[in-house]
Every structure is written in C-alpha cells, then in structure tokens.
Design an enzyme around this catalytic site. Sequence first.
Site, mmCIF file in Angstrom:
data_model
loop_
_atom_site.group_PDB
_atom_site.id
_atom_site.type_symbol
_atom_site.label_atom_id
_atom_site.label_comp_id
_atom_site.label_asym_id
_atom_site.label_seq_id
_atom_site.Cartn_x
_atom_site.Cartn_y
_atom_site.Cartn_z
ATOM 1 C CE LYS A 174 6.021 -2.173 3.013
ATOM 2 N NZ LYS A 174 4.996 -3.410 3.704
ATOM 3 C CD GLU A 249 -4.285 10.872 7.836
ATOM 4 O OE1 GLU A 249 -5.012 10.686 8.637
ATOM 5 O OE2 GLU A 249 -4.049 12.098 7.014
ATOM 6 C CB CYS A 283 -7.944 3.966 11.376
ATOM 7 S SG CYS A 283 -8.929 4.671 10.156
ATOM 8 C CD GLU A 384 -5.577 1.504 16.581
ATOM 9 O OE1 GLU A 384 -4.474 1.396 16.421
ATOM 10 O OE2 GLU A 384 -6.499 2.038 15.696
HETATM 11 P P1 NAP Z 1 1.644 -1.022 10.519
HETATM 12 O O1 NAP Z 1 2.085 -2.239 11.385
HETATM 13 O O2 NAP Z 1 2.266 0.257 11.249
HETATM 14 O O3 NAP Z 1 2.046 -0.942 9.161
HETATM 15 C C1 NAP Z 1 1.685 -0.175 8.215
HETATM 16 C C2 NAP Z 1 2.676 -0.180 6.705
HETATM 17 O O4 NAP Z 1 4.050 0.276 7.503
HETATM 18 C C3 NAP Z 1 2.920 -1.581 6.570
HETATM 19 O O5 NAP Z 1 2.920 -1.483 4.996
HETATM 20 C C4 NAP Z 1 4.026 -2.218 7.204
HETATM 21 O O6 NAP Z 1 4.722 -3.270 6.552
HETATM 22 C C5 NAP Z 1 4.793 -0.776 7.077
HETATM 23 N N1 NAP Z 1 5.981 -0.740 7.938
HETATM 24 C C6 NAP Z 1 6.260 -1.732 9.040
HETATM 25 N N2 NAP Z 1 7.407 -1.354 9.886
HETATM 26 C C7 NAP Z 1 7.887 -0.157 9.139
HETATM 27 C C8 NAP Z 1 9.305 0.442 9.167
HETATM 28 N N3 NAP Z 1 10.080 0.226 10.186
HETATM 29 N N4 NAP Z 1 9.766 1.375 8.026
HETATM 30 C C9 NAP Z 1 8.820 1.574 7.142
HETATM 31 N N5 NAP Z 1 7.387 0.906 7.007
HETATM 32 C C10 NAP Z 1 7.267 -0.085 7.772
HETATM 33 O O7 NAP Z 1 0.063 -0.957 10.814
HETATM 34 P P2 NAP Z 1 -0.892 -1.985 10.194
HETATM 35 O O8 NAP Z 1 -1.045 -3.025 11.333
HETATM 36 O O9 NAP Z 1 -0.551 -2.428 8.922
HETATM 37 O O10 NAP Z 1 -2.346 -1.112 10.078
HETATM 38 C C11 NAP Z 1 -3.054 -1.122 11.193
HETATM 39 C C12 NAP Z 1 -3.075 0.291 11.975
HETATM 40 O O11 NAP Z 1 -3.205 1.232 10.846
HETATM 41 C C13 NAP Z 1 -4.131 0.898 12.888
HETATM 42 O O12 NAP Z 1 -3.229 1.239 14.079
HETATM 43 C C14 NAP Z 1 -4.787 1.525 12.295
HETATM 44 O O13 NAP Z 1 -5.714 2.378 13.260
HETATM 45 C C15 NAP Z 1 -4.160 2.563 11.430
HETATM 46 N N6 NAP Z 1 -4.671 3.132 10.234
HETATM 47 C C16 NAP Z 1 -5.097 4.539 10.158
HETATM 48 C C17 NAP Z 1 -5.724 4.889 9.189
HETATM 49 C C18 NAP Z 1 -6.160 6.609 9.116
HETATM 50 O O14 NAP Z 1 -6.314 6.901 8.069
HETATM 51 N N7 NAP Z 1 -5.811 7.151 10.349
HETATM 52 C C19 NAP Z 1 -6.221 4.068 8.234
HETATM 53 C C20 NAP Z 1 -6.244 2.690 8.277
HETATM 54 C C21 NAP Z 1 -5.486 2.178 9.326
HETATM 55 P P3 NAP Z 1 4.448 -4.577 6.995
HETATM 56 O O15 NAP Z 1 2.852 -4.862 6.342
HETATM 57 O O16 NAP Z 1 5.310 -5.586 6.379
HETATM 58 O O17 NAP Z 1 4.377 -4.636 8.431
#
Ligand code: NAP
Length: 499
Positions: A174, A249, A283, A384
């Site tokens: 997904k 992650e 990130c 963050e």
């Molecule tokens: P996010 O809002 O947490 O979304 C991540 C994924 O989870 C998306 O596919 C999202 O779908 C899905 N999702 C949202 N709510 C969910 C739920 N209740 N159950 C299951 N899946 C759900 O994060 P983001 O804004 O896309 O990404 C930014 C974050 O990622 C930042 O905090 C960044 O630091 C972190 N990041 C970490 C790494 C690492 O390797 N440590 C690498 C890259 C990014 P939707 O898109 O539809 O909301």
Amino acid sequence: MTREFFNYIDGKWIPAASGETLASHNPATGELIGAVPASDARDVARAVTAAANAFEKWRKTPAPRRAEIIHAVADLVRARKQTLGELLTREMGKVLPEALGDVQEAVDMGMYMAGEGRRLNGLLVPSELPNKWAMAVRDPLGVVGLITPWNFPIAVPSWKIFPALLTGNTIVWKPAEDTPVLAVEFVKIFEEAGLPPGVLNLVTGYGVPAGAALVEHPQVKMISFTGSNEIGKQIAVRGAQLGKRVSLELGGKNAIIVLDDADLDLALDGIIWSAFGTSGQRCTATSRVIVTPEIHSELAERVADRASKLRLGNGLLPTTDVGPLINRDAVDKVHQYTELGVSEGAALLVGGARGVEGDLAQGHFYKPTVFDRVTPTMRLAQEEIFGPSLAILRAHDIDEAIRLNNGVNFGLSASIYTSNVNKAFEAMRDLTTGIVYINAGTIGSEVQLPFGGTRGTGNGHREGGGPPVLDAFTEWKSIYVDYSGKLQRAQIDTDALVQ
Ligand code: NAP
C-alpha cells in the site's frame, strides 16, 4: 481526460471493488497526474488471498532464480531512470537530480539483493555431539504487508520489496496516497521482468481504510511500515495485539554538530544540502545545527545567507534549488512551527513564509527558514517538522553538543564537522543514532549498510540495506541432523565424550 491507473492483484490490473478513485496531483503546479483506485478492505482481502496462494510456489523457487528476476527489474529501472525520475518530480516534487537519485537507489538495492540470491547465508556450526550436523537457515515469513510514505516513493519501497521477494515472501503493498502513480509504474516493471502473478500485489488508497485493512488482515504475517511516528506507533500497538511482526522506520530530528576546529566552508555545504535538499522532507534531513561558541555567529550568518539565496520552483526546471512541499497540509504544518518558534523566543533569521510569488502560487512552496538562538527544550528543537526549517543551537563543547544531539526522542542520523581526529572518534563512540557521519551532512546512506534509527525512530529492525535487512523479512530455523544411528542426548551425553 484523467489518466486512470489500477491495482495490481494476482497479475491483473483492476479497479477498486467500490469503483472509487483518488486523484494524484503535481505539488508544484497542481497538474493532475492521474487517478488510482481508492481501495478498501475488500481489495486488500483479494490481494492477500492472491499473495497467500502464490506463496508456496514462490518460497520454493530457488533464491538464485528469484534474484534473477530482481536483477532484471533493476536493469529495467536503470533503463527507465530518466522517465521515472521525471514522473517522480512531477508527482512528488523533489528536484530532478534528487528524483534520479531516488530511482538510482532502487537500482542499487536491486543489484545488492540480486547478489544476495547466491549467498543468503545461514549458519553452519559444529555440533557438540559426534556424527551430528548443526545449521540454521532463513525461512520467509509468508505474506508481508508493506506500507510506504511519499517522500522516497521508489527508494523506500525498493528497500522493502527487493529483500522481501529475495527471501521468498509474497507481498501486498500500500503506497502513499500522494505518490500512487509512481507505485503503479514501479510495479509494472516487476510484471515486465517476469515476476509470477500474485507474488507482488499493489493496492492503492488511503491510510484508512486500505493501510489499516492490511494491518488487520489475519493472513498478513508482518507489516513493514515507513512513515510518521504517530501512525507507526498505532500500527505497533495493533500489530502486537494481533501477534504480527512489525518493522518500523519512523521520523527523525537530525543534527549536524559543527565544532570550532571545523572546515566551515565544508560544513556550510553539508548543512545547506542536508537541511534544504528535498525541501527538508527526508527522514534524515538536518533540522538542527549544534555549534560551538567561537564560530556560532559566523556560521549562523552564512547559513542564513545561503538559505536566502536558494531558488524555489518546479523541480523539473534546472534553475530550481528547492521544490515544493508535498501538499497544503505540509505547508500549514511548517508555518505553524514558524509561528511557534517565534512565540518560543527563537530568532527568525530568514524565511518563515509561504512561497507565493508568480508561478509559486500554484504549488505548495515554503521559503527556506533558519532560526537562531534555539534552546534545547523548545519544541522547534525537539519535534520533527519535515520541511525546510532549520534550528541553530549553541553548545559549549563537544560533550554538550553530543548530549544535545542525543537528547531528543528520535535517533536516526547525526553528523559532526571537526578537523580533530580524536573528537571525531569520540563522536563515533558517543552519538546514539543509527547513522553517523563524519565531515558530511546527515543524508546520503548507501544500500550496503543498515538504515534505521534508535529511540522513537524505530523498533530495532533495520531496513534499507546491509545484511540485517534480511532479518526483518525472515525467520531463523535451526536444523540438527543426527547421523549417528543412535540416541544422542545434547547437554547430557557431552561429558561422556571427553573421558
Ligand atoms: P504517514 O502519514 O505516517 O504515512 C505513511 C503511510 O502510512 C502512508 O502510506 C499512509 O497512507 C499510511 N497510513 C496512514 N494512516 C494509516 C493507518 N491508520 N493504518 C495503516 N496505514 C496508514 O507518513 P508520511 O507523511 O507519508 O511520511 C513522512 C514520515 O515518514 C516522516 O515522519 C518521515 O520521517 C518518515 N520517514 C521515515 C523513513 C525512515 O526510513 N526512517 C524514511 C522516509 C520517511 P496515506 O498516504 O493515505 O496517508
């Protein structure tokens, strides 16, 4: 006319059961990129069934053969690097050179994992008993659910898909709702490379219901999630209740430490690249600079000056240094932190406003922002922001700088600029992040080393590369073969042997 894309389930491209779609837009221009299925639990269930049915055959496919398909995928991604990179810039916003880097990461990970196909080492150790063989092999987990963010729409999925496939798992993926078209184009390459139907399934849609349904599905053995701490924690709790493995992650609050003896020009380049590359939406992005007193004023001034000269714009234009943020919510969030920083008493040196001049008004732009005189307890220094916002903090010496670096609820990446080799080694020993850089910024990991972080950044797994990524997607199985032809009792018959 809107270009429509579909889910990939059991080797077929199909719409959502509901018939609903969601639209993907270019964050720089508002251009409609396409519409994808807005899937729900029914689509997820269908994809999981396909993955479960494909599992038996795939796990028995020799790893070198699985690796050949991965190799073919990497070759195709390389051949389409420019096209994929341009689509990536259009759908996600990052400037083209960075988008090409995102695609290159998938090539690198594919090549690395393809090589692993003829290795995939287990353990072979001596038995404590004669005529007995002791070894351990890796078993796949089964159907794994991958949930990915938008900021590295090809690189991050490749960190998960390639090792999961190589180790014999089947997948339901997904992707983020903001970058689904790129996910479709990536999956098409697996199809073209000859991956059997059902082994990799794509279900696009919103976090809820699509992502949540994947977490809930009883046949999904593991969730590999990259994204925000907020959602990651929810998934960890639910995964624990359901008895699933969850690999997380999550976010970062990464710092560059600059000591008085550093090469300032070099540090400056590292700070600007790490803080404002990908508009701060990595990130591993640098969101704090921790600097010692003698060079503090000069460094702050030069960082602000360089930041003020960065050119905002469409990432496809060669004149652009910094692209848009992913969507309007992201711009609002960064601006709220600007207001918070001002109210907390930090000194706003530059930026702090939306980019709305000329063509920028069509997209989601925010000006590179630098705050000075940030103190460690301010929210600006702790949370963050995930945008082009940088906080400068002062530390008296290396010990305080390291304490400040370690004193946040994230532990992904840290960097130190110093020309003193002893201090560099002290930092390597004492920085408690998953990644440490010496005389380089906080971004730029390579696939042959583990990627991940400590504290709130994760839950102990490592993805993104290095041998530990195999641990995330496999279960160890220890095997004893007794060819003595008699009962031998481990721990009991051992003493008798030495007499
Ligand atoms: P996010 O809002 O947490 O979304 C991540 C994924 O989870 C998306 O596919 C999202 O779908 C899905 N999702 C949202 N709510 C969910 C739920 N209740 N159950 C299951 N899946 C759900 O994060 P983001 O804004 O896309 O990404 C930014 C974050 O990622 C930042 O905090 C960044 O630091 C972190 N990041 C970490 C790494 C690492 O390797 N440590 C690498 C890259 C990014 P939707 O898109 O539809 O909301």
